[in-house]
Design a protein around this motif. Sequence first.
Motif, PDB file in Angstrom:
ATOM      1  N   LEU A 204       0.586  -1.085  -0.095  1.00 44.30           N
ATOM      2  CA  LEU A 204       0.018  -0.170  -0.089  1.00 44.30           C
ATOM      3  C   LEU A 204       0.748   1.382  -0.153  1.00 44.30           C
ATOM      4  O   LEU A 204       1.571   1.328   0.765  1.00 44.30           O
ATOM      5  N   VAL A 531     -17.624  -8.214   5.097  1.00 42.14           N
ATOM      6  CA  VAL A 531     -17.742  -6.896   5.831  1.00 42.14           C
ATOM      7  C   VAL A 531     -19.095  -6.368   5.951  1.00 42.14           C
ATOM      8  O   VAL A 531     -20.009  -6.499   4.994  1.00 42.14           O
ATOM      9  N   PHE A 534     -21.885  -4.016   3.625  1.00 38.92           N
ATOM     10  CA  PHE A 534     -21.896  -4.132   2.183  1.00 38.92           C
ATOM     11  C   PHE A 534     -22.690  -4.944   1.452  1.00 38.92           C
ATOM     12  O   PHE A 534     -23.248  -5.895   1.824  1.00 38.92           O
ATOM     13  N   GLN A 543      -8.682 -13.577   3.096  1.00 35.78           N
ATOM     14  CA  GLN A 543      -7.538 -13.556   3.345  1.00 35.78           C
ATOM     15  C   GLN A 543      -6.557 -14.387   3.811  1.00 35.78           C
ATOM     16  O   GLN A 543      -7.037 -15.347   4.494  1.00 35.78           O
ATOM     17  N   PHE A 569      -4.363 -10.168   1.573  1.00 36.35           N
ATOM     18  CA  PHE A 569      -5.612  -9.483   1.851  1.00 36.35           C
ATOM     19  C   PHE A 569      -6.398  -8.656   0.615  1.00 36.35           C
ATOM     20  O   PHE A 569      -5.571  -7.724   0.081  1.00 36.35           O
TER      21      PHE A 569
ATOM     22  N   GLY B 156      -7.160  -7.302   6.970  1.00 38.79           N
ATOM     23  CA  GLY B 156      -6.550  -6.354   5.911  1.00 38.79           C
ATOM     24  C   GLY B 156      -5.261  -5.798   6.419  1.00 38.79           C
ATOM     25  O   GLY B 156      -4.654  -6.527   7.139  1.00 38.79           O
ATOM     26  N   HIS B 211     -15.852   2.330   2.953  1.00 33.75           N
ATOM     27  CA  HIS B 211     -14.165   1.999   3.012  1.00 33.75           C
ATOM     28  C   HIS B 211     -14.353   0.642   3.637  1.00 33.75           C
ATOM     29  O   HIS B 211     -14.807   0.122   4.630  1.00 33.75           O
ATOM     30  N   LEU B 212     -13.544  -0.309   3.020  1.00 36.22           N
ATOM     31  CA  LEU B 212     -13.155  -1.472   3.381  1.00 36.22           C
ATOM     32  C   LEU B 212     -12.011  -1.243   4.459  1.00 36.22           C
ATOM     33  O   LEU B 212     -11.395  -0.795   4.352  1.00 36.22           O
ATOM     34  N   PRO B 213     -12.291  -2.432   5.241  1.00 31.39           N
ATOM     35  CA  PRO B 213     -11.198  -2.324   6.510  1.00 31.39           C
ATOM     36  C   PRO B 213      -9.834  -2.788   6.014  1.00 31.39           C
ATOM     37  O   PRO B 213      -8.762  -2.761   6.919  1.00 31.39           O
ATOM     38  N   THR B 214      -9.633  -3.153   4.853  1.00 29.94           N
ATOM     39  CA  THR B 214      -8.367  -3.773   4.223  1.00 29.94           C
ATOM     40  C   THR B 214      -7.439  -2.650   4.089  1.00 29.94           C
ATOM     41  O   THR B 214      -6.181  -2.707   4.522  1.00 29.94           O
ATOM     42  N   SER B 215      -7.821  -1.428   3.536  1.00 27.20           N
ATOM     43  CA  SER B 215      -6.894  -0.150   3.578  1.00 27.20           C
ATOM     44  C   SER B 215      -7.951   1.040   3.383  1.00 27.20           C
ATOM     45  O   SER B 215      -8.795   0.963   2.791  1.00 27.20           O
TER      46      SER B 215
END
Lengths: 585, 223
Positions: A204, A531, A534, A543, A569, B156, B211-215
């Motif tokens: 990232l 999640v 969503f 993951q 992930f 994440g 937002h996804l908790p991955t990033s």
Amino acid sequence: MAWAMHRLGPGPGPAPGALRLLALWLLAACPGRLWASASPGTGVLQEQAPLPVRVVQSSPGGLLEIDRGAADGVRLGDRVLLMPRGAGTLEGRVIEVQERSAGVEMLGSTAAIAVGTRGEVWLPAAAPGQVEPQDAAPEPATDASPAAPPGAAPQAPKPAWKRIDEWREGQPLLSGLERVAPEDRPRSVRGRVWVGVDQIVTDLEGRGDGFYRLGSNLWVDNPFGAGGSLEWQGDLSYRRTLLPDQDDDELGLLRVERLAYRLGGTRQQADAYAFGRFLQHVPALGLLDGAEWVRRSPGGDRYGASLGFLPQPDPQLESAEDLALAGFYEWNRDETEELSARIAYQKTFHNWSADRDLVVLEGRYLPRRGWKAFLTGLIDLYTSGDELKSGLELTQARLSVWRDFSHQGVRFTAYSQRFPQIDGDLVPVLSLVQLADQRTERASVDLWTDLFPHARLLAGGGGWVDEEDDGADANVGLELSDLWSERDRLQLGAFLTQGKFTDVLGWRAALDLPLAGGQARLAYEYAWQDVVGFLDENDDLPQQRLSLSQDWFTAEGWSLTMRADWVLFDDDQGLWLGFFVQKTF
Amino acid sequence: MAANQRIPPRRRSSLLLGLAVSSLLLACALDRQAALEPHRWWAGLGPVLPHDTFPADCGLCHLGDDWWTLREDFRFDHGAETGVPLHGAHAAAGCLSCHNDRGPVAVFASQGCAGCHEDVHRGSLENTCESCHTEQTWQPFGQVERHGRTRFPLIGVHAVTACRRCHTGAEVGVFLPAPADCAACHQADLAQALNPNHLGLGWVDNCDRCHLPTSWNQAELDQ
């Protein structure tokens, strides 16, 4: 009869009349023994008994010295069996006898026999110095007592050592030895030094973390000749977090975690004093920069008081803002301290203004067998000066109750956490809304049972509640041990968690493998994450985690731990590398 | 007076001297008794370091005459000799680290790790230290797995985030549950989110709607 022949054999000996008298005496005094020797299946060994010995000295020429001599009944020609670790039973003969030691010639190689090796000298059962075998429980089998090799004489039960003088009150070490007072002991230093590195890298953009530290922990016993101890623990550290679109968050500091002088609190001294920075006798009262006094009463209860500043539980351990005055009482049911309870009260002044009134309740029941329990509770007392809360509030509680049966075990755990309203920064800083509402409560139970040797079934489950949600978790697994080597362990399991933002379903496998000079752990985990909130087509995130760690350690006190955690992930990945080397002295 | 007449002056001096020496010896003896007294409450639990099953030859382990110097080739198989095997760092620890004047080691051992080691977590965690720390280096392991049983499984980027980023006391052993709402840790991210302006639009909670908790940076709009 071998003993009799050895003593009464050819050569100058007692007169025939004396022999007859001796024979008559033996007949009259030891009918049971003679009967035993005549019973089938016994033989020579029934007339002898083993005397435990140790090898004191070993020479390459094959001559050994053992720690028993004529005073213990050892005589020339006596048979000796030594059991060096992992080398079976080796035989020898006594060829030289001193008063308190004897020389032994082995019939074979002495390469495997080290100083300290245990063994037996076979003596006539009535020889002087021979201890009487006792009806003690059999010792657990160890490498030091292997089965006798084919052809070797069967081993009789080892007699327990018998004390010459019974231990009495006031004799801390060997019977008859005078206690060496702490203040008379030579100064000694022990401790450890370590270097640690943790590095996190991700794909990232702009996100990562590094944490580097060099630390030491020292204990100096009797540093000033008064019998106390000086303790130090601290580290020099630097951490840097890379955050996207923000300045790096970095901090370097020298942190003193312990710097204290402790005096007393031993068997000989009922009062204990501590000065400096130390963790208080009641740990829930926290780290203290100040002084503490603790007294153990003749009945075993303890009480004490402390005064000083509470360092904030942050990386810097900033101090001098929260002055605390505390007292406690600890009740112990008896000498074993299996059942005890504590109550403590701490008054805190933040920047010299009255702040927190804290009551700590602790209890523990830790018998060697049976159910065990451990309880900690923190109660905050709010006064009229506190705006948000009033009365009493249980701000932290933890209860563990467990029991291990021979092939099953169960453990129940519960905790509750709320945040107290205080002026100081002794807990995380929260907004007023958070302070009023935030709470976390959780209860869980874990079970294990042996299915068959080296296979264990594990299962657990729990539930949580916070200020707005609730959820649960469950897991089941199988643990296999000693598959390839002693103390290895393979765990396979599945888990399910209903979290606050995410529901997780997954499985994992972990292998613990003892290696030469260390231990390795390899684990893999796959999880489907749903999640919450969503849409169905956009809420599933797989993951994977793969982790590898290995410890190495040496007899000289060096140890090295290396670990790598790789997380994949969604479409991103991260790697956590850890390195820790430590020298203990 | 009669007594003075019965005891000659020279003998009287000797008697006084003898009395003084005897008093001194008695004082020394009493002092030694005091040195031997101790133990007090734990007296019934036996000596600090039981030697009663040891070999008679002290020279097997000890060197010299001070009891503090052990032979260089000293080895003691704690498991074989006592039935209590020592693992990890305990296998290399000095005898007096555990067997010392503080009290009988059996009492402390029965209390688990906290019997000898400080509870640096201050009662806020369980007393099963070995479930999180290795016995050799005391390094923690399995944190992510254990966190998976809480209300906030680490998914994440959270699974590769240093503990101290959320638990501010983690570096000094204080692990209190961190507030689970996103802004508790991501306040700075929220303040920097200007495209669109989250604060201006009042988007200060329920971050997981977008937002996804991955990033944090990856917003995925609900179609």
